[in-house]
Design a protein around this motif. Structure first.
Motif, short mmCIF file in Angstrom:
data_model
loop_
_atom_site.label_atom_id
_atom_site.label_comp_id
_atom_site.label_asym_id
_atom_site.label_seq_id
_atom_site.Cartn_x
_atom_site.Cartn_y
_atom_site.Cartn_z
N ILE A 1 1.04 -1.35 0.11
CA ILE A 1 0.01 0.03 -0.03
C ILE A 1 0.95 1.26 -0.06
CG2 ILE A 1 -1.68 1.32 1.35
CD1 ILE A 1 -2.98 -1.25 2.20
N VAL A 2 1.93 1.25 0.78
CA VAL A 2 2.92 2.22 0.87
C VAL A 2 3.77 2.74 -0.32
CG1 VAL A 2 5.02 3.41 2.01
CG2 VAL A 2 3.05 2.31 3.42
N ALA A 3 4.00 1.67 -0.91
CA ALA A 3 4.55 1.53 -2.13
C ALA A 3 3.84 1.86 -3.32
CB ALA A 3 5.30 0.15 -2.52
N GLY A 4 2.63 1.74 -3.45
CA GLY A 4 1.66 2.19 -4.35
C GLY A 4 1.12 3.45 -4.14
N SER A 5 1.47 4.12 -3.25
CA SER A 5 0.97 5.60 -3.03
C SER A 5 1.98 6.57 -3.53
CB SER A 5 0.90 5.83 -1.47
OG SER A 5 0.36 7.02 -1.17
N LYS A 6 1.56 7.66 -4.17
CA LYS A 6 2.28 8.56 -4.75
C LYS A 6 2.54 9.82 -3.55
CE LYS A 6 -1.69 11.35 -6.69
NZ LYS A 6 -2.04 11.87 -5.46
N ASP A 7 2.01 9.67 -2.35
CA ASP A 7 1.98 10.63 -1.34
C ASP A 7 2.93 9.97 -0.18
OD1 ASP A 7 0.06 12.59 -2.38
OD2 ASP A 7 -1.91 11.32 -1.69
N HIS A 8 3.53 8.73 -0.46
CA HIS A 8 4.25 8.45 0.69
C HIS A 8 5.70 7.87 0.13
CE1 HIS A 8 0.20 7.99 2.48
NE2 HIS A 8 0.70 8.11 3.57
N THR A 9 6.20 8.58 -1.05
CA THR A 9 7.65 8.29 -1.26
C THR A 9 8.64 8.46 -0.44
OG1 THR A 9 7.72 10.46 -2.36
CG2 THR A 9 6.87 8.89 -3.64
N ILE A 10 8.58 9.53 0.62
CA ILE A 10 9.51 9.57 1.67
C ILE A 10 9.38 8.60 2.62
CG2 ILE A 10 10.35 11.23 3.38
CD1 ILE A 10 9.62 13.60 1.84
N LEU A 11 8.24 8.20 3.05
CA LEU A 11 7.96 7.13 4.00
C LEU A 11 8.52 5.79 3.38
CD1 LEU A 11 7.13 5.94 6.60
CD2 LEU A 11 4.67 5.48 5.60
N LEU A 12 8.34 5.66 2.03
CA LEU A 12 8.74 4.17 1.37
C LEU A 12 10.37 4.31 1.58
CD1 LEU A 12 8.46 1.61 0.04
CD2 LEU A 12 8.12 3.05 -2.12
N GLU A 13 10.83 5.38 1.00
CA GLU A 13 12.50 5.39 1.20
C GLU A 13 12.88 5.09 2.54
OE1 GLU A 13 15.61 9.10 1.23
OE2 GLU A 13 13.92 9.20 -0.09
N LEU A 14 12.31 5.66 3.62
CA LEU A 14 12.78 5.56 4.83
C LEU A 14 12.52 4.13 5.40
CD1 LEU A 14 11.58 8.99 6.46
CD2 LEU A 14 14.03 8.41 5.67
N VAL A 15 11.66 3.47 5.09
CA VAL A 15 11.19 2.21 5.40
C VAL A 15 12.23 1.25 5.05
CG1 VAL A 15 9.44 0.20 5.13
CG2 VAL A 15 8.76 2.34 5.88
N LYS A 16 12.65 1.59 3.73
CA LYS A 16 13.51 0.65 2.94
C LYS A 16 14.90 0.93 3.50
CE LYS A 16 11.63 0.33 -1.61
NZ LYS A 16 11.67 0.79 -3.11
N GLU A 17 15.26 2.23 3.86
CA GLU A 17 16.74 2.57 4.42
C GLU A 17 16.74 1.93 5.83
OE1 GLU A 17 18.31 6.40 4.69
OE2 GLU A 17 17.22 6.87 2.69
N ALA A 18 15.60 1.69 6.63
CA ALA A 18 15.72 1.03 7.94
C ALA A 18 15.43 -0.42 8.08
CB ALA A 18 14.36 1.83 8.76
#
Length: 163
Positions: free
Chosen positions: A33-50
Motif C-alpha cells: 500500500i505504501v509503495a503504491g502511494s504517490k503521497d508516501h515516497t519519503i516514507l517508503l524510502e525511509l522504511v527501506k533504509e531502516a
C-alpha cells in the motif's frame, strides 16, 4: 470433421474462460500500500533504509499511521538528514507509527481520550472531535486502507517518540 469439432471445442473453452470473472486480487500488504502511494515516497524510502520493508510485507497484524510526504516536509531539513543518517533513530521513529493488531477506524474512534502504545514503546493519545481523529499531534486524513497484514491510516504529521 474431427478437426472442426476440436477447433469448436477449443473456441468454446476460450470463450468460457474469457467470460469468467477474474479472480479477486490478493489484498496488498502494508508495504504494498505504501509503495503504491504517490503521497508516501519519503516514507517508503525511509522504511527501506531502516530495513523494515520486509517486516511490513510479512505475516502479522499491524496498524500503521502513515505520514505523507507533506508531513515529512514539515520537519526541518537538518533534523530529517540526522534521522536518515542514524538507522537506530530512524527505526525508532518509524516504529512509533505502528501498533500491534488491526485497528480499523471504528475501533480507533472508540479510543477517544485513551493512549495507544506503539511498537516502539511510545504512547500517543487518541482524540476525536467533530469527526476529526487525532493521534498525538497528527490528524488522520484517510482511514481504513486495508492490507492483507493489517490496516493503514494516513496522517498529516510525523509522530516523534518521546523516548
Amino acid at each position: 470433421m474431427m478437426k472442426s469439432k476440436l477447433i469448436a471445442a477449443f473456441s468454446f473453452a476460450a470463450l468460457v474462460f474469457a467470460a469468467a470473472p477474474a479472480r479477486a486480487e490478493e489484498p496488498k500488504t502494508i508495504a504494498g500500500i505504501v509503495a503504491g502511494s504517490k503521497d508516501h515516497t519519503i516514507l517508503l524510502e525511509l522504511v527501506k533504509e531502516a530495513g523494515l520493508a520486509e517486516t511490513l510485507s510479512g505475516k502479522g497484524e499491524w496498524t500503521v499511521f502513515a505520514p505523507t510526504d507533506a508531513a515529512f516536509k514539515k520537519i526541518d531539513a537538518d533534523t530529517l538528514k540526522k534521522v536518515k543518517g542514524d538507522k537506530e533513530l530512524l527505526k525508532k521513529i518509524l516504529m512509533a507509527h505502528a501498533v500491534k493488531g488491526t485497528w480499523v477506524a471504528a475501533d480507533v474512534v472508540k479510543l477517544d481520550g485513551k493512549e495507544v502504545e506503539t511498537l516502539q514503546g511510545t504512547s500517543f493519545k487518541i482524540t476525536v472531535k467533530d469527526k476529526t481523529v487525532m493521534v498525538g499531534d497528527a490528524k488522520v486524513t484517510a482511514a481504513d486502507l486495508k492490507a492483507s497484514n493489517g490496516v493503514v491510516h494516513v496522517i498529516d504529521t510525523v509522530l516523534m517518540p518521546a523516548k
